[in-house]
Write a protein that holds these residues in place. Sequence first.
Motif, short mmCIF file in Angstrom:
data_model
loop_
_atom_site.label_atom_id
_atom_site.label_comp_id
_atom_site.label_asym_id
_atom_site.label_seq_id
_atom_site.Cartn_x
_atom_site.Cartn_y
_atom_site.Cartn_z
N ALA A 189 0.82 -1.20 0.00
CA ALA A 189 0.00 0.00 0.00
C ALA A 189 0.86 1.26 0.00
O ALA A 189 0.49 2.28 -0.59
CB ALA A 189 -0.94 0.00 1.19
N SER A 190 2.03 1.20 0.67
CA SER A 190 2.88 2.38 0.75
C SER A 190 3.77 2.54 -0.48
O SER A 190 4.43 3.56 -0.63
CB SER A 190 3.75 2.32 2.01
N LYS A 191 3.80 1.54 -1.35
CA LYS A 191 4.61 1.62 -2.56
C LYS A 191 4.04 2.71 -3.47
O LYS A 191 2.88 2.68 -3.86
CB LYS A 191 4.58 0.27 -3.29
N ALA A 192 4.88 3.69 -3.78
CA ALA A 192 4.44 4.82 -4.60
C ALA A 192 4.29 4.39 -6.05
O ALA A 192 5.18 3.78 -6.62
CB ALA A 192 5.43 5.96 -4.50
N GLU A 193 3.14 4.72 -6.61
CA GLU A 193 2.91 4.43 -8.01
C GLU A 193 2.54 5.72 -8.72
O GLU A 193 1.68 6.47 -8.27
CB GLU A 193 1.79 3.40 -8.16
N PHE A 194 3.21 5.99 -9.81
CA PHE A 194 2.97 7.21 -10.56
C PHE A 194 1.73 7.05 -11.43
O PHE A 194 1.42 5.95 -11.89
CB PHE A 194 4.18 7.54 -11.43
N ILE A 195 1.07 8.16 -11.67
CA ILE A 195 -0.11 8.14 -12.53
C ILE A 195 0.30 7.92 -13.97
O ILE A 195 -0.33 7.17 -14.70
CB ILE A 195 -0.89 9.47 -12.40
N PHE A 196 1.39 8.56 -14.38
CA PHE A 196 1.87 8.45 -15.74
C PHE A 196 3.03 7.47 -15.82
O PHE A 196 3.76 7.26 -14.85
CB PHE A 196 2.34 9.81 -16.27
N GLY A 197 3.22 6.92 -17.01
CA GLY A 197 4.35 6.04 -17.26
C GLY A 197 5.52 6.81 -17.85
O GLY A 197 5.46 8.04 -18.03
N LYS A 198 6.59 6.10 -18.17
CA LYS A 198 7.78 6.75 -18.74
C LYS A 198 7.45 7.44 -20.06
O LYS A 198 7.95 8.53 -20.35
CB LYS A 198 8.88 5.72 -18.98
N LYS A 199 6.62 6.79 -20.86
CA LYS A 199 6.26 7.35 -22.16
C LYS A 199 5.52 8.68 -22.00
O LYS A 199 5.75 9.62 -22.76
CB LYS A 199 5.40 6.34 -22.91
N ASN A 200 4.63 8.74 -21.00
CA ASN A 200 3.89 9.98 -20.76
C ASN A 200 4.83 11.12 -20.40
O ASN A 200 4.70 12.23 -20.92
CB ASN A 200 2.89 9.80 -19.61
#
Length: 89
Positions: A9-20
């Motif tokens: 749950a604490s693992k940060a996940e970005f909304i955008f990917g590398k391509k974005n």
Amino acid sequence: MGEKKRKEASKAEFIFGKKNYKWLFIGLAFIAVGFIIMAGGGSDDPNVFDPSIFHWRRIRLAPTLVLIGFGIQVYAILLNPDKEKKSDK
């Protein structure tokens, strides 16, 4: 088991990917170059007219670059990052 769930749950996940992000920075570069080209052309003396303010780079090229940059930004925002993850696997 509870500790594992907390770590996930604490693992940060970005909304955008590398391509974005790549396309976002490309769009920002287009916008910045457009505004840099648009700047200048004035005269130091307000009583002297400088016709370079009406040069085609400031009238046509610079606004076109800015609009292309905004279009790239919209594309980067709407680009689906989940598609990228599926194609990488």
